[in-house]
Motif scaffolding. Structure first.
Motif, PDB file in Angstrom:
ATOM      1  N   GLU A  46       0.911  -1.212   0.268  1.00  0.00           N
ATOM      2  CA  GLU A  46      -0.307   0.034   0.107  1.00  0.00           C
ATOM      3  C   GLU A  46       0.965   1.205  -0.292  1.00  0.00           C
ATOM      4  O   GLU A  46       0.631   1.993  -0.797  1.00  0.00           O
ATOM      5  CB  GLU A  46      -0.891   0.176   1.230  1.00  0.00           C
ATOM      6  CG  GLU A  46      -1.375   0.970   1.101  1.00  0.00           C
ATOM      7  CD  GLU A  46      -3.042   1.316   2.289  1.00  0.00           C
ATOM      8  OE1 GLU A  46      -3.695   2.659   2.814  1.00  0.00           O
ATOM      9  OE2 GLU A  46      -3.115   0.370   2.674  1.00  0.00           O
ATOM     10  N   GLY A 264      -8.925   1.282  13.500  1.00  0.00           N
ATOM     11  CA  GLY A 264      -9.083   0.911  12.837  1.00  0.00           C
ATOM     12  C   GLY A 264      -8.178  -0.369  12.952  1.00  0.00           C
ATOM     13  O   GLY A 264      -7.370  -1.010  13.394  1.00  0.00           O
ATOM     14  N   GLU A 268      -9.009  -4.952   6.821  1.00  0.00           N
ATOM     15  CA  GLU A 268     -10.745  -4.020   7.000  1.00  0.00           C
ATOM     16  C   GLU A 268     -10.597  -2.928   6.035  1.00  0.00           C
ATOM     17  O   GLU A 268     -11.305  -2.589   5.136  1.00  0.00           O
ATOM     18  CB  GLU A 268     -11.072  -3.994   8.067  1.00  0.00           C
ATOM     19  CG  GLU A 268     -11.106  -5.240   9.234  1.00  0.00           C
ATOM     20  CD  GLU A 268     -11.887  -5.201  10.135  1.00  0.00           C
ATOM     21  OE1 GLU A 268     -12.379  -4.266  10.765  1.00  0.00           O
ATOM     22  OE2 GLU A 268     -12.296  -6.423  10.778  1.00  0.00           O
ATOM     23  N   GLN A 269      -9.547  -1.402   6.481  1.00  0.00           N
ATOM     24  CA  GLN A 269      -9.507  -1.036   5.575  1.00  0.00           C
ATOM     25  C   GLN A 269      -7.953   0.033   5.312  1.00  0.00           C
ATOM     26  O   GLN A 269      -7.226  -0.936   5.723  1.00  0.00           O
ATOM     27  CB  GLN A 269      -9.764   0.166   6.615  1.00  0.00           C
ATOM     28  CG  GLN A 269     -11.101   0.156   7.070  1.00  0.00           C
ATOM     29  CD  GLN A 269     -11.568   1.417   8.978  1.00  0.00           C
ATOM     30  OE1 GLN A 269     -10.748   0.824   9.391  1.00  0.00           O
ATOM     31  NE2 GLN A 269     -11.864   2.358   8.370  1.00  0.00           N
ATOM     32  N   SER A 270      -7.481   0.735   4.158  1.00  0.00           N
ATOM     33  CA  SER A 270      -6.443   0.992   3.857  1.00  0.00           C
ATOM     34  C   SER A 270      -6.280   2.272   5.122  1.00  0.00           C
ATOM     35  O   SER A 270      -6.532   2.158   5.772  1.00  0.00           O
ATOM     36  CB  SER A 270      -6.207   1.772   2.624  1.00  0.00           C
ATOM     37  OG  SER A 270      -7.871   3.008   2.751  1.00  0.00           O
ATOM     38  N   GLU A 273      -7.611   5.712   4.370  1.00  0.00           N
ATOM     39  CA  GLU A 273      -8.708   5.646   5.423  1.00  0.00           C
ATOM     40  C   GLU A 273      -9.305   5.343   6.778  1.00  0.00           C
ATOM     41  O   GLU A 273      -9.691   6.658   7.575  1.00  0.00           O
ATOM     42  CB  GLU A 273      -9.765   4.439   4.762  1.00  0.00           C
ATOM     43  CG  GLU A 273     -10.191   4.317   3.968  1.00  0.00           C
ATOM     44  CD  GLU A 273     -10.662   3.141   3.585  1.00  0.00           C
ATOM     45  OE1 GLU A 273     -11.258   3.023   1.833  1.00  0.00           O
ATOM     46  OE2 GLU A 273     -10.613   2.227   3.621  1.00  0.00           O
ATOM     47  N   ILE A 274      -7.936   4.734   7.437  1.00  0.00           N
ATOM     48  CA  ILE A 274      -7.778   5.377   9.165  1.00  0.00           C
ATOM     49  C   ILE A 274      -7.486   6.407   9.513  1.00  0.00           C
ATOM     50  O   ILE A 274      -7.771   6.792  10.081  1.00  0.00           O
ATOM     51  CB  ILE A 274      -6.730   4.080   9.346  1.00  0.00           C
ATOM     52  CG1 ILE A 274      -7.511   2.462   8.962  1.00  0.00           C
ATOM     53  CG2 ILE A 274      -7.017   3.890  10.999  1.00  0.00           C
ATOM     54  CD1 ILE A 274      -6.682   1.103   9.615  1.00  0.00           C
ATOM     55  N   GLY A 277      -9.453   9.203   8.951  1.00  0.00           N
ATOM     56  CA  GLY A 277     -11.258   8.930   9.239  1.00  0.00           C
ATOM     57  C   GLY A 277     -11.694   9.132  11.265  1.00  0.00           C
ATOM     58  O   GLY A 277     -10.615   9.980  11.700  1.00  0.00           O
TER      59      GLY A 277
END
Length: 310
Positions: A46, A264, A268-270, A273-274, A277
């Protein structure tokens, strides 16, 4: 302060073979013991993907546990090297033997290593850490010899917290004796200065040996809360750092040893995103407003999130 993700802190092992009196690690049981290699690969994929809105410049391994106990420790460092940024290690050096040191140095897997030397002799070192000083000393000297033989750069930073200094600091901050410091501890007068002088004669010109201030986090849960206008010592890291537990949870910061504040999960999330977030944004706002009690553990004991000098 503008959020800008710059570093990833990997807790690849959630336990430690040391029993440092200034560390709360043994007080907590984590959800997973070892971080899977595929999770590290997932994160590296990522952060190296085109279009990532942030530039990651550092990764640290050894967060809240002894990383060298991981059965795939070297492989994880190899995975992190693919990210192309600086990788540092926090370790107690008890398991970083000459075989691991040679691989690390030959393959250029680390930019820097941080560790503590908290006693001048076997008795004082064991009282502070529950480890054997001879083993750690041999591993440090072997590392320095191999580094010189290969003519490569990987600076070491030696931090020093002695029983004498820790006792004085906790007494100064809380007015009580540290709960994990043995009553039978043999105090060596001026021990920190003597350790510093000894190791300065051994290390190289790019290495560093320093007497550290003490963190009060091990006294959380063993002292009465102090009243006062305390700041969050780690506030800036909420704006630039990720802290990833072995099960993939992104927890608040390195002082959150029990991973109580989960922002997070990277399965489940990138990361983006966290980082962007609502949970992390809300935590930043409450920290800025000093609403520590409303956050709950561990921030409700922000008096223990203090780094204090003797």
């Amino acid at each position: 302060m503008t959020p800008e993700l710059q570093e990833i802190n990997f807790s690849i092992v959630s336990h430690c073979n040391a029993k440092c009196v200034f560390c709360p690690r043994p007080d907590h049981v984590s959800k997973k013991k070892f971080m899977p290699v595929d999770l590290v690969e997932r994160i590296v994929e990522e952060i190296t993907a085109p279009g990532l809105p942030y530039k990651i410049v550092h990764s640290h391994v050894g967060e809240n546990g002894e990383a060298t106990l991981h059965p795939d420790f070297i492989e994880i460092l190899r995975v992190l090297k693919r990210a192309g940024h600086e990788v540092g290690l926090y370790t107690n050096l008890s398991h970083l033997d000459s075989e691991k040191a040679r691989i690390i140095l030959e393959e250029g897997l680390l930019e820097k290593i941080n560790f503590n030397i908290d006693g001048l002799n076997e008795a004082s070192y064991r009282a502070m850490k529950g480890l054997e000083l001879d083993t750690v000393t041999r591993n440090v000297i072997d590392f320095i010899k191999i580094r010189k033989e290969l003519n490569v750069s990987c600076p070491i930073a030696i931090h020093i917290i002695t029983a004498e200094n820790y006792l004085a600091t906790v007494l100064k901050h809380f007015r009580v004796r540290p709960h994990k410091l043995p009553l039978t501890s043999l105090f060596v007068p001026g021990e920190a200065e003597r350790i510093k002088a000894t190791w300065e004669q051994i290390v190289g010109p790019n290495d560093n040996v320093g007497i550290s201030p003490c963190l009060m986090w091990a006294e959380r849960g063993h002292t009465k809360p102090l009243e006062g206008d305390f700041e969050c010592f780690n506030k800036s890291r909420l704006y630039n750092s990720a802290f990833i537990a072995p099960n993939g949870d992104w927890y608040a910061c390195c002082f959150d040893v029990g991973n109580e504040l989960v922002m997070g999960n990277v399965y489940e999330q990138s990361l983006v995103e966290i980082f962007e977030g609502e949970k992390l944004r809300d935590l930043r706002e409450k920290i800025e407003a000093k609403q520590f009690k409303s956050i709950g553990p561990p921030c409700d004991r922000v008096d223990c999130c203090q780094v204090v000098g003797v």
